[in-house]
Design a protein around this motif. Structure first.
Motif, PDB file in Angstrom:
ATOM      1  N   GLU A  42       0.825  -1.210   0.000  1.00 34.89           N
ATOM      2  CA  GLU A  42       0.000   0.000   0.000  1.00 34.89           C
ATOM      3  C   GLU A  42       0.864   1.268   0.000  1.00 34.89           C
ATOM      4  N   ILE A  43       1.864   1.306   0.853  1.00 34.32           N
ATOM      5  CA  ILE A  43       2.737   2.480   0.918  1.00 34.32           C
ATOM      6  C   ILE A  43       3.539   2.612  -0.377  1.00 34.32           C
ATOM      7  N   ARG A  44       4.038   1.500  -0.899  1.00 29.72           N
ATOM      8  CA  ARG A  44       4.792   1.525  -2.164  1.00 29.72           C
ATOM      9  C   ARG A  44       3.937   2.109  -3.279  1.00 29.72           C
ATOM     10  N   ALA A  45       2.688   1.682  -3.370  1.00 33.16           N
ATOM     11  CA  ALA A  45       1.794   2.195  -4.417  1.00 33.16           C
ATOM     12  C   ALA A  45       1.617   3.708  -4.283  1.00 33.16           C
ATOM     13  N   LYS A  46       1.510   4.188  -3.057  1.00 32.26           N
ATOM     14  CA  LYS A  46       1.368   5.637  -2.841  1.00 32.26           C
ATOM     15  C   LYS A  46       2.646   6.373  -3.235  1.00 32.26           C
ATOM     16  N   LEU A  47       3.798   5.825  -2.867  1.00 28.48           N
ATOM     17  CA  LEU A  47       5.067   6.444  -3.233  1.00 28.48           C
ATOM     18  C   LEU A  47       5.212   6.512  -4.754  1.00 28.48           C
ATOM     19  N   ARG A  48       4.924   5.415  -5.420  1.00 29.87           N
ATOM     20  CA  ARG A  48       5.046   5.375  -6.887  1.00 29.87           C
ATOM     21  C   ARG A  48       4.074   6.349  -7.543  1.00 29.87           C
ATOM     22  N   GLY A  49       2.892   6.520  -6.970  1.00 24.30           N
ATOM     23  CA  GLY A  49       1.906   7.430  -7.532  1.00 24.30           C
ATOM     24  C   GLY A  49       2.229   8.898  -7.282  1.00 24.30           C
ATOM     25  N   MET A  50       2.893   9.182  -6.175  1.00 26.91           N
ATOM     26  CA  MET A  50       3.185  10.567  -5.800  1.00 26.91           C
ATOM     27  C   MET A  50       4.459  11.111  -6.417  1.00 26.91           C
ATOM     28  N   PHE A  51       5.440  10.261  -6.565  1.00 25.00           N
ATOM     29  CA  PHE A  51       6.746  10.698  -7.038  1.00 25.00           C
ATOM     30  C   PHE A  51       6.942  10.286  -8.488  1.00 25.00           C
ATOM     31  N   GLU A  52       6.860  11.240  -9.417  1.00 28.69           N
ATOM     32  CA  GLU A  52       7.008  10.962 -10.845  1.00 28.69           C
ATOM     33  C   GLU A  52       8.330  10.261 -11.150  1.00 28.69           C
ATOM     34  N   TRP A  53       9.342  10.561 -10.391  1.00 26.60           N
ATOM     35  CA  TRP A  53      10.696  10.078 -10.615  1.00 26.60           C
ATOM     36  C   TRP A  53      10.980   8.738  -9.936  1.00 26.60           C
ATOM     37  N   TYR A  54       9.996   8.194  -9.232  1.00 26.26           N
ATOM     38  CA  TYR A  54      10.208   7.008  -8.395  1.00 26.26           C
ATOM     39  C   TYR A  54      10.926   5.884  -9.149  1.00 26.26           C
ATOM     40  N   ASP A  55      10.411   5.501 -10.311  1.00 26.84           N
ATOM     41  CA  ASP A  55      10.993   4.370 -11.048  1.00 26.84           C
ATOM     42  C   ASP A  55      12.373   4.670 -11.612  1.00 26.84           C
ATOM     43  N   HIS A  56      12.721   5.937 -11.737  1.00 27.89           N
ATOM     44  CA  HIS A  56      14.024   6.315 -12.282  1.00 27.89           C
ATOM     45  C   HIS A  56      15.138   6.251 -11.250  1.00 27.89           C
ATOM     46  N   VAL A  57      14.798   6.336  -9.976  1.00 23.71           N
ATOM     47  CA  VAL A  57      15.843   6.383  -8.946  1.00 23.71           C
ATOM     48  C   VAL A  57      15.855   5.170  -8.011  1.00 23.71           C
ATOM     49  N   ASN A  58      14.847   4.323  -8.102  1.00 23.97           N
ATOM     50  CA  ASN A  58      14.779   3.165  -7.214  1.00 23.97           C
ATOM     51  C   ASN A  58      14.962   1.872  -7.998  1.00 23.97           C
ATOM     52  N   ASP A  59      15.841   1.012  -7.510  1.00 18.27           N
ATOM     53  CA  ASP A  59      15.998  -0.335  -8.060  1.00 18.27           C
ATOM     54  C   ASP A  59      15.266  -1.276  -7.114  1.00 18.27           C
TER      55      ASP A  59
END
Length: 155
Positions: free
Chosen positions: A92-109
């Motif tokens: 649930e928290i991961r989904a919120k982080l990914r939805g809020m931060f446009e850059w999430y997938d670019h900086v997290n492995d």
């Protein structure tokens, strides 16, 4: 509405989105300050980071941290590593982080099990509203708040 309820509405409005905050940690000898992108929800800030980072090493030993936001808030907190972002308990928290931060997938492995979620659970803080016209002294633990107008006495 109570002072606490008023303060919680302001917190959600200001910080329930991509927000820059500074967190202060210690290694036991020196203080360190880190600026991070986080979002606020129900008395805590959340963000992703590496479990191998110095801030996480500090928090593992000394979980008491302080936060400060340019948007007129500062407080004391307890930091907690919630574990790997792909752990089912973090969905649930991961989904919120990914939805809020446009850059999430670019900086997290996310395949790296050191990619974790840090929870900064607030214990107390000071929130200022309307260019210092109102100050809320918040006790997040007991869910209470005192309010003061124009730097007057807290009520």
């Amino acid at each position: 509405m109570t002072n606490y309820e008023d303060a919680m509405l302001i917190m959600a409005e200001r910080f329930g989105k991509d927000s820059l905050i500074a967190i202060a940690t210690t290694d036991g000898e020196r203080l360190y300050n880190w600026v991070v992108d986080a979002y606020y929800e129900n008395g805590a800030y959340y963000f992703s980071t590496s479990a191998l980072s110095n801030k996480m090493k500090h928090i593992a030993i000394h979980p008491e941290v302080a936060v400060c936001a340019v948007d007129w808030f500062s407080g004391h907190c307890t930091g907690k590593n919630l574990g790997w972002v792909l752990d089912p308990q973090n969905a649930e928290i991961r989904a919120k982080l990914r939805g809020m931060f446009e850059w999430y997938d670019h900086v997290n492995d996310e395949q790296d099990q050191n990619c974790c979620i840090l929870e900064i659970r607030l214990t107390d803080g000071m929130l200022i509203k309307d260019q210092q016209a109102l100050r809320y002294q918040i006790d997040f633990t007991n869910k209470t708040a005192l309010c003061s107008e124009n730097w007057g006495e807290f009520k």
